[in-house]
Design a protein around this motif. Structure first.
Motif, PDB file in Angstrom:
ATOM      1  N   LEU A 196       0.832  -1.211   0.000  1.00  0.00           N
ATOM      2  CA  LEU A 196       0.000   0.000   0.000  1.00  0.00           C
ATOM      3  C   LEU A 196       0.865   1.259   0.000  1.00  0.00           C
ATOM      4  CD1 LEU A 196      -2.980   0.930   0.102  1.00  0.00           C
ATOM      5  CD2 LEU A 196      -2.660   1.213   2.569  1.00  0.00           C
ATOM      6  N   THR A 200       1.316   4.063  -2.917  1.00  0.00           N
ATOM      7  CA  THR A 200       1.038   5.461  -2.592  1.00  0.00           C
ATOM      8  C   THR A 200       2.187   6.370  -3.008  1.00  0.00           C
ATOM      9  OG1 THR A 200      -0.229   4.724  -0.676  1.00  0.00           O
ATOM     10  CG2 THR A 200       0.336   7.056  -0.770  1.00  0.00           C
ATOM     11  N   ILE A 201       3.401   6.002  -2.639  1.00  0.00           N
ATOM     12  CA  ILE A 201       4.519   6.908  -2.925  1.00  0.00           C
ATOM     13  C   ILE A 201       4.763   7.015  -4.419  1.00  0.00           C
ATOM     14  CG2 ILE A 201       6.395   5.236  -2.646  1.00  0.00           C
ATOM     15  CD1 ILE A 201       8.001   7.384  -1.282  1.00  0.00           C
ATOM     16  N   THR A 204       2.067   9.331  -5.607  1.00  0.00           N
ATOM     17  CA  THR A 204       2.388  10.712  -5.232  1.00  0.00           C
ATOM     18  C   THR A 204       3.404  11.304  -6.208  1.00  0.00           C
ATOM     19  OG1 THR A 204       2.014  10.188  -2.899  1.00  0.00           O
ATOM     20  CG2 THR A 204       3.257  12.187  -3.366  1.00  0.00           C
ATOM     21  N   LEU A 208       3.106  14.494  -9.196  1.00  0.00           N
ATOM     22  CA  LEU A 208       3.808  15.664  -8.684  1.00  0.00           C
ATOM     23  C   LEU A 208       4.018  16.765  -9.725  1.00  0.00           C
ATOM     24  CD1 LEU A 208       4.948  16.438  -5.958  1.00  0.00           C
ATOM     25  CD2 LEU A 208       7.156  15.522  -6.686  1.00  0.00           C
ATOM     26  N   GLN A 211       0.855  18.679 -10.405  1.00  0.00           N
ATOM     27  CA  GLN A 211       0.491  19.528  -9.265  1.00  0.00           C
ATOM     28  C   GLN A 211       1.389  20.767  -9.190  1.00  0.00           C
ATOM     29  OE1 GLN A 211       0.822  17.086  -5.782  1.00  0.00           O
ATOM     30  NE2 GLN A 211      -1.028  15.894  -6.216  1.00  0.00           N
ATOM     31  N   LEU A 262      -6.118  -1.470   8.043  1.00  0.00           N
ATOM     32  CA  LEU A 262      -6.442  -0.141   8.581  1.00  0.00           C
ATOM     33  C   LEU A 262      -5.869   0.058   9.985  1.00  0.00           C
ATOM     34  CD1 LEU A 262     -10.130   0.417   7.356  1.00  0.00           C
ATOM     35  CD2 LEU A 262      -8.018   1.365   6.386  1.00  0.00           C
ATOM     36  N   LEU A 265      -2.179   0.640   9.486  1.00  0.00           N
ATOM     37  CA  LEU A 265      -1.977   1.932   8.839  1.00  0.00           C
ATOM     38  C   LEU A 265      -2.061   3.049   9.880  1.00  0.00           C
ATOM     39  CD1 LEU A 265      -1.523   3.171   6.081  1.00  0.00           C
ATOM     40  CD2 LEU A 265      -3.967   3.001   5.629  1.00  0.00           C
ATOM     41  N   LEU A 272       4.942   7.957  11.511  1.00  0.00           N
ATOM     42  CA  LEU A 272       5.386   8.893  10.484  1.00  0.00           C
ATOM     43  C   LEU A 272       5.210  10.331  10.963  1.00  0.00           C
ATOM     44  CD1 LEU A 272       6.463   9.083   7.571  1.00  0.00           C
ATOM     45  CD2 LEU A 272       4.093   9.141   6.774  1.00  0.00           C
ATOM     46  N   GLN A 276       7.948  13.209  11.292  1.00  0.00           N
ATOM     47  CA  GLN A 276       7.687  14.488  10.627  1.00  0.00           C
ATOM     48  C   GLN A 276       7.910  15.645  11.606  1.00  0.00           C
ATOM     49  OE1 GLN A 276       3.590  14.625   9.347  1.00  0.00           O
ATOM     50  NE2 GLN A 276       3.937  16.287   7.891  1.00  0.00           N
TER      51      GLN A 276
ATOM     52  N   LEU B 264       6.640  17.383   0.602  1.00  0.00           N
ATOM     53  CA  LEU B 264       6.332  16.146  -0.108  1.00  0.00           C
ATOM     54  C   LEU B 264       5.594  15.163   0.805  1.00  0.00           C
ATOM     55  CD1 LEU B 264       6.985  15.057  -2.909  1.00  0.00           C
ATOM     56  CD2 LEU B 264       8.917  13.872  -1.854  1.00  0.00           C
ATOM     57  N   LEU B 265       6.003  15.122   2.042  1.00  0.00           N
ATOM     58  CA  LEU B 265       5.355  14.249   3.015  1.00  0.00           C
ATOM     59  C   LEU B 265       3.877  14.615   3.151  1.00  0.00           C
ATOM     60  CD1 LEU B 265       6.001  11.978   4.936  1.00  0.00           C
ATOM     61  CD2 LEU B 265       6.853  13.639   6.582  1.00  0.00           C
ATOM     62  N   GLY B 266       3.572  15.903   3.091  1.00  0.00           N
ATOM     63  CA  GLY B 266       2.180  16.341   3.135  1.00  0.00           C
ATOM     64  C   GLY B 266       1.375  15.751   1.982  1.00  0.00           C
ATOM     65  N   ARG B 267       1.955  15.784   0.788  1.00  0.00           N
ATOM     66  CA  ARG B 267       1.260  15.217  -0.382  1.00  0.00           C
ATOM     67  C   ARG B 267       1.094  13.706  -0.227  1.00  0.00           C
ATOM     68  NH1 ARG B 267       1.682  19.271  -4.501  1.00  0.00           N
ATOM     69  NH2 ARG B 267       3.202  20.819  -3.848  1.00  0.00           N
ATOM     70  N   PHE B 268       2.152  13.057   0.255  1.00  0.00           N
ATOM     71  CA  PHE B 268       2.101  11.599   0.432  1.00  0.00           C
ATOM     72  C   PHE B 268       0.994  11.203   1.416  1.00  0.00           C
ATOM     73  CE2 PHE B 268       3.426   8.043   3.170  1.00  0.00           C
ATOM     74  CZ  PHE B 268       3.484   7.012   2.237  1.00  0.00           C
ATOM     75  N   VAL B 269       0.919  11.914   2.524  1.00  0.00           N
ATOM     76  CA  VAL B 269      -0.094  11.577   3.537  1.00  0.00           C
ATOM     77  C   VAL B 269      -1.505  11.823   2.998  1.00  0.00           C
ATOM     78  CG1 VAL B 269      -0.990  12.175   5.820  1.00  0.00           C
ATOM     79  CG2 VAL B 269       1.462  11.830   5.498  1.00  0.00           C
ATOM     80  N   ASP B 271      -2.421  11.432  -0.130  1.00  0.00           N
ATOM     81  CA  ASP B 271      -2.714  10.307  -1.027  1.00  0.00           C
ATOM     82  C   ASP B 271      -2.982   9.029  -0.227  1.00  0.00           C
ATOM     83  OD1 ASP B 271      -2.405  11.913  -3.234  1.00  0.00           O
ATOM     84  OD2 ASP B 271      -0.314  11.363  -3.583  1.00  0.00           O
ATOM     85  N   LEU B 272      -2.195   8.845   0.829  1.00  0.00           N
ATOM     86  CA  LEU B 272      -2.376   7.657   1.659  1.00  0.00           C
ATOM     87  C   LEU B 272      -3.746   7.679   2.337  1.00  0.00           C
ATOM     88  CD1 LEU B 272      -0.961   5.105   2.702  1.00  0.00           C
ATOM     89  CD2 LEU B 272      -0.075   6.452   4.614  1.00  0.00           C
ATOM     90  N   LEU B 275      -6.410   6.591  -0.064  1.00  0.00           N
ATOM     91  CA  LEU B 275      -6.460   5.132  -0.241  1.00  0.00           C
ATOM     92  C   LEU B 275      -7.049   4.445   1.002  1.00  0.00           C
ATOM     93  CD1 LEU B 275      -3.116   4.296  -2.099  1.00  0.00           C
ATOM     94  CD2 LEU B 275      -5.432   4.324  -3.013  1.00  0.00           C
ATOM     95  N   GLN B 276      -6.685   4.971   2.156  1.00  0.00           N
ATOM     96  CA  GLN B 276      -7.220   4.454   3.423  1.00  0.00           C
ATOM     97  C   GLN B 276      -8.756   4.536   3.403  1.00  0.00           C
ATOM     98  OE1 GLN B 276      -5.790   6.867   6.677  1.00  0.00           O
ATOM     99  NE2 GLN B 276      -6.243   5.311   8.220  1.00  0.00           N
TER     100      GLN B 276
END
Lengths: 318, 318
Positions: A196, A200-201, A204, A208, A211, A262, A265, A272, A276, B264-269, B271-272, B275-276
């Motif tokens: 998953l 996702t990455i 992303t 990019l 965006q 879930l 996750l 994470l 961060q 970038l982490l903001g964008r990744f989260v 997207d995640l 999916l969640q």
């Protein structure tokens, strides 16, 4: 010395990476007298016969499964209920039905009710794979030194379990028995969440450029997809490999192991978020400490000989 | 035919994976008459001489850099300012100072001010690596077919840039020039975020057994660390490899590329989280569509020959 032949007739339903690899292994080592195959599309059925990893090909699953001693379901797990409903009435008394799916509670739920009395369900999961899919991607060594987890439901026939276990041992695997619910929780960690995250990455990264072209004034802020691909050897490329796995197979896995994925996750996002925050506040010690303790897990993977072989250099020919 | 020798004396400061690999390549192909090395610890210095990838070893960076035509900084980037302050006064006029760090704006900020007039700064980044660290981990082919990005500051001496570019080309790399700020944004995608994610998921998995033993009543809910390792071939093992990289090196990367990584982490989260939500609501089409479009990126990586070679089977000997 034991005879190599374990089954008179094995039927493999679904001829992708896992199904075709299992067929190749059975054929290579003479583990069955006859391997019958079925795949949903005619293109896959024709390819399977052309490649020669099955002895007979059948337009329906019911036809392939007829008179089989062992039926192995190798389609995406969302297809299991319909396949079981189709093949159930024609199964031979004493036949064993197994599968190779990455979620196990749902197999017992979806397949079990369609099997007549005297047919034994022994769900299985070879923890093995590559990023490739389809009938061309199989090879007989795929299961070598990998674990294969069997999750027989309570009261399963021990003879049937042993026959399936012997097949996987002969295919090169270490066989383990596990409670199906527990299996689904373990695999959520070792397989489902990693996939998953990889999807996702890569997603992303794929979005990019588009965006950033909308958001940024300064062209040096725009990272192009071309650049992401070009400089992927810094780590990203490994995620692209995992995220190249079969989309339908993975859709079905997430839909069928929802709760475990879930829950996990949630823990992942907590961790994470902590990292961060450490980055934002410049907390070097927190980062270093976190990055250090993950190394023990890697050592464990290598010691268990489950690491595979990665070479950072390119193959000579592709 | 051009002479192989590009420099009379090269000094390499920091003798880990990248530093030692560069030394091996210079020695193997005769790219310099003399390679002087310095490492912070005596153990590394001794090991470097024993392995033989440097011609002389020095207890201080200043001593190693003295009279060098090229100094390459290969320590974790957080050490650069102190090293530059130490070596600056003794650098030869016309010398070139370069580095191999994964963040480039900070190199110009940290190293630039300490270099005397007539010494040229040409920051560089070979996008190459393995999960191993230390002086034993280097090998001369590490940079073969990889990209090396040079980020000379505005007004940099073009002759100095060309000399560094030639070194990396001779080391097997494709050399590209890039704006340092842009470099840091690109590498946040292709390297920094993938490493952060890998460290996180391995950390989440490492804590899991302890957390679950406290939280859960039912033993079948508890996933053991032993099991996570054992069944890691389902995808997790690849994350353990990436998360085995050097903790100090990565601490410094995140501290020095904070803004790009956090953005970038903001964008990744985001997207995640999408999916969640799709998993929770059982939106199969959303999942399948997302999982399908990531495949094009993988094809790009393979076509650019940046994929490396992964074999799912174990090496014959370890």
């Amino acid at each position: 010395m034991k005879s190599a032949v374990l089954f008179d007739k094995v039927a493999v339903i679904g001829l992708g990476l896992i199904g075709s690899s299992l067929c190749w292994r059975i054929k290579r080592d003479g583990l069955a007298k006859h391997v019958a195959g079925h795949a949903r599309t005619k293109a896959t059925r024709d390819k399977a016969m052309e490649l020669g990893f099955i002895d007979s090909v059948h337009a329906t699953a019911a036809e392939a499964a007829c008179e089989a001693d062992l039926v192995v379901l190798c389609a995406p797990i969302g297809a299991n209920a319909a396949i079981a409903e189709e093949i159930g009435p024609g199964l031979k008394r004493g036949a064993v039905v197994s599968d190779v799916g990455s979620v196990k509670v749902c197999v017992i739920r979806d397949v079990g009710p369609y099997l007549p009395d005297g047919v034994h369900l022994v769900p299985g999961h070879p923890v093995a794979g590559t990023e490739h899919s389809g009938p061309e991607s199989g090879f007989p060594e795929l299961f070598e030194n990998r674990y294969c987890i069997l999750t027989p439901p309570p009261g399963a026939d021990s003879g049937a379990v042993e026959r399936v276990a012997t097949l996987w041992r002969r295919a090169g695997s270490n066989v383990e028995l596990m409670d199906p619910h527990h299996h689904d929780r373990v695999l959520a960690v070792t397989s489902h969440l990693p996939h998953l995250i990889s999807y996702t990455i890569v997603g992303t990264a794929a979005d990019l450029e588009m965006q950033l072209r909308r958001e940024k004034q300064d062209i040096s802020d725009v990272v192009e997809t071309r650049e992401v691909i070009k400089y992927s050897a810094g780590g990203f490329r490994d995620f692209t490999r995992i995220a190249a796995s079969d989309p339908v197979m993975w859709r079905d896995i997430f839909l069928n192991n929802r709760d475990a994925v879930l829950e996990l996750l949630g823990r992942f996002v907590e961790d994470l978020t902590a990292l961060q925050r450490a980055i934002r506040w410049g907390e070097g010690e927190t980062l270093e400490e976190f990055f250090t303790r993950t190394r023990a897990i890697r050592r464990g993977v290598i010691e268990m000989r489950q690491a595979g072989s990665f070479k950072p250099t390119e193959p000579e020919k592709e």
